[in-house]
Scaffold this active site. Sequence first.
Site, PDB file in Angstrom:
ATOM      1  N   LYS A  97       0.809  -1.214   0.000  1.00 36.24           N
ATOM      2  CA  LYS A  97       0.000   0.000   0.000  1.00 36.24           C
ATOM      3  C   LYS A  97       0.844   1.267   0.000  1.00 36.24           C
ATOM      4  O   LYS A  97       0.449   2.291  -0.558  1.00 36.24           O
ATOM      5  CB  LYS A  97      -0.965  -0.018   1.188  1.00 36.24           C
ATOM      6  CG  LYS A  97      -2.058  -1.064   1.035  1.00 36.24           C
ATOM      7  CD  LYS A  97      -2.997  -1.072   2.199  1.00 36.24           C
ATOM      8  CE  LYS A  97      -4.193  -1.978   1.936  1.00 36.24           C
ATOM      9  NZ  LYS A  97      -3.829  -3.329   1.528  1.00 36.24           N
ATOM     10  N   GLU A 140      -2.156   7.209   8.063  1.00 34.80           N
ATOM     11  CA  GLU A 140      -3.007   8.147   7.338  1.00 34.80           C
ATOM     12  C   GLU A 140      -3.782   8.995   8.330  1.00 34.80           C
ATOM     13  O   GLU A 140      -4.101   8.540   9.433  1.00 34.80           O
ATOM     14  CB  GLU A 140      -4.010   7.406   6.444  1.00 34.80           C
ATOM     15  CG  GLU A 140      -3.400   6.724   5.237  1.00 34.80           C
ATOM     16  CD  GLU A 140      -4.455   6.020   4.408  1.00 34.80           C
ATOM     17  OE1 GLU A 140      -5.606   5.900   4.893  1.00 34.80           O
ATOM     18  OE2 GLU A 140      -4.142   5.584   3.290  1.00 34.80           O
ATOM     19  N   ARG A 181      -8.507  -8.129  -7.205  1.00 31.08           N
ATOM     20  CA  ARG A 181      -9.313  -9.351  -7.228  1.00 31.08           C
ATOM     21  C   ARG A 181     -10.778  -8.971  -7.311  1.00 31.08           C
ATOM     22  O   ARG A 181     -11.130  -7.788  -7.246  1.00 31.08           O
ATOM     23  CB  ARG A 181      -9.062 -10.169  -5.958  1.00 31.08           C
ATOM     24  CG  ARG A 181      -9.316  -9.364  -4.678  1.00 31.08           C
ATOM     25  CD  ARG A 181      -9.110 -10.181  -3.430  1.00 31.08           C
ATOM     26  NE  ARG A 181      -9.045  -9.381  -2.219  1.00 31.08           N
ATOM     27  CZ  ARG A 181     -10.088  -8.928  -1.536  1.00 31.08           C
ATOM     28  NH1 ARG A 181     -11.301  -9.184  -1.977  1.00 31.08           N
ATOM     29  NH2 ARG A 181      -9.933  -8.212  -0.444  1.00 31.08           N
TER      30      ARG A 181
END
Length: 669
Positions: free
Chosen positions: A116, A200, A292
């Site tokens: 990420k 974050e 996915r």
Amino acid sequence: MFHTILIANRGEIACRIISTCKQLGIRSVAVFSDVDASALHVQLADEAVNIGEAEPEKSYLNISAIIQAAKATGAQAIHPGYGFLAESEAFALACAESQLVFIGPPASAIAAMGNKSAAKALMEEAGVPLVPGYHGNEQHPDFLSRAAVEIGFPVLIKASSGGGGKGMRIVEDVDTFNDALLSCQREAQSSFGNDHVLLERYLAKPRHIEIQVFADEHGNIVHLHERDCSVQRRHQKVIEEAPAPGISHTQREAMGAAAIAAARAVNYVGAGTVEFICESDGSFYFMEMNTRLQVEHPVTEQITGLDLVEWQLRVAAGFPLPLTQKQIAVNGHAFEARIYAENPDNQFLPSIGMIRQLVFPLHERFTHGEVRVDSGIREGDVISPFYDPMIAKLIVHGPDRDSALAALSNALGQTHIQGLHTNVRFLQRLANDTAFAEADLDTGLIARRESQLFPDTPKLTPEALAIAALTRLAEQGFYSNQHTESWVEDPWDNTDGWRLSGRWKQQLQFSAGDQSYPVTLHHQDGRWQCEDRPLQWQTHLTTYGYLIHLQLAQHLLNARVYVDHHQYHFELLDKHYELTFDDPVQQSHHHRETETGSLTAPMPGKVLSIAIKAGDVVKSGQILLILEAMKMEHAIQSPHEGRVAELFYSVGDQVDEGAELLALEQTEK
């Protein structure tokens, strides 16, 4: 097109893929672990191969065993489903090396989006907006703590290789940062084999909106509109819907364009989901891309009329996308409710055990319809501690949001599962919640509406007690208030309730929670009274219990009572009741003894760590040990000051729900 596909997954997604294979005339091969030998996906497939023991690392995560199974069965391609190896770069490479088609994106795209931190740097270059935070490689706790202070609290710690809400913690201040960081890293290492995290800024009242994208090998990329996945617990989605309510056309177009840009930046092929966090002012930020098919893909199928698994197979076989962007229209509204074996009243902790009763409304399986159920579970199956505790996905579709929401509430009301804890009744309360109905959505909705979504046990009304009493009468062979004369050779065989003294009195007792409710029944001249109120009723025997029609004054009440031993479950006047008949004979044989000072496991799991030893003096609220179940951690805290008298388990031991973990002696004050 392929002639044989191996499905490297289990549960409802394996069943879903097998269903599409059958429609396309493709032979399907299932894989299974020791505990899944009789699972539904094994019986639906054309062929099945045992790949190992129950632990995922020895079966569904065993790349070599899956590749070997594919070769042995002549499979041309492998579909990874979602979860397990679906986002494994190593698995995609292993398929390529074995000349097997991996039905998913290239390994390079998985690698680019799998980390990420690296993905956010890549998205920044592609012009996709990002949430302020730290996405670098420095992982020292002191450095991360300082970075969190610079970002500003609250901050979100997130596993770089994470997904499904695992490896995530919200931290409100610097004092609790290090403990949260260590817990997050442990969970990330356990779930993904990588404890790298990113930080974050945690946004106030954000919405979680994602865009379904599809790309082929010919350079075509489209999006199939958006889904709102804001309603979450433990950072995992609970109810999803499509399209997202309250999103302007301009914002929808901008998010779709950003999602396509994200996919193009990594040369994406196949199905993927670009997830955004959105604020009330219309601004949105890239969160991650799941490389996915998602659990919630059916809502997209319902509003577009498309089979996304079929699209996956065609793209993997080299065909171009079937439609252009302009040809992908939105029809109506859809919801998906995830039905889990978990206890919402105990922090949504997983529940394991056998499903003794399983009732769904009339539905389609894996295909389009007003009500659709995707499930790999049947009555009699066991939810084990080894895999995700999802039982089913209940999907509804309607011409607009209001009608779809009404269909969802109705379908949940017709769903009954017995044998373990589930979230069905919680989902029904959520579907009927005012804020949810008004689309006042954000990721904190469940916490914000806690008092409405977790109400006190409904007070038992006289009508509810009457239904319970009539159920007990039905179990004794009485099905209406009127006695029907029948000829019996021996009068002692007659069950009409006749008594020489005139009136037959029954004293019953029911319990709900920790409250007991006595009920008095009288029978005379073939008629029954409940607390001196005449009863007019008829009862019909059903598969799982009784359908009762009760006439009280001018009101006719209908209740379908599900019976599990002496437990009665029924809906009455928009309230759900769970009552237990207190059988005095049974109670005389069952006494539960409790040991003062013992601490018990709130869920089945594995002892992950122990912070104390015998003889230690502990404070109230101190963490004593940590349990792990289904890749989730739960801290066991001391309820009071005391001394640890004895530990009954060691690190690595498996414990059952309710098992005594340690003995704690309360200190003198």
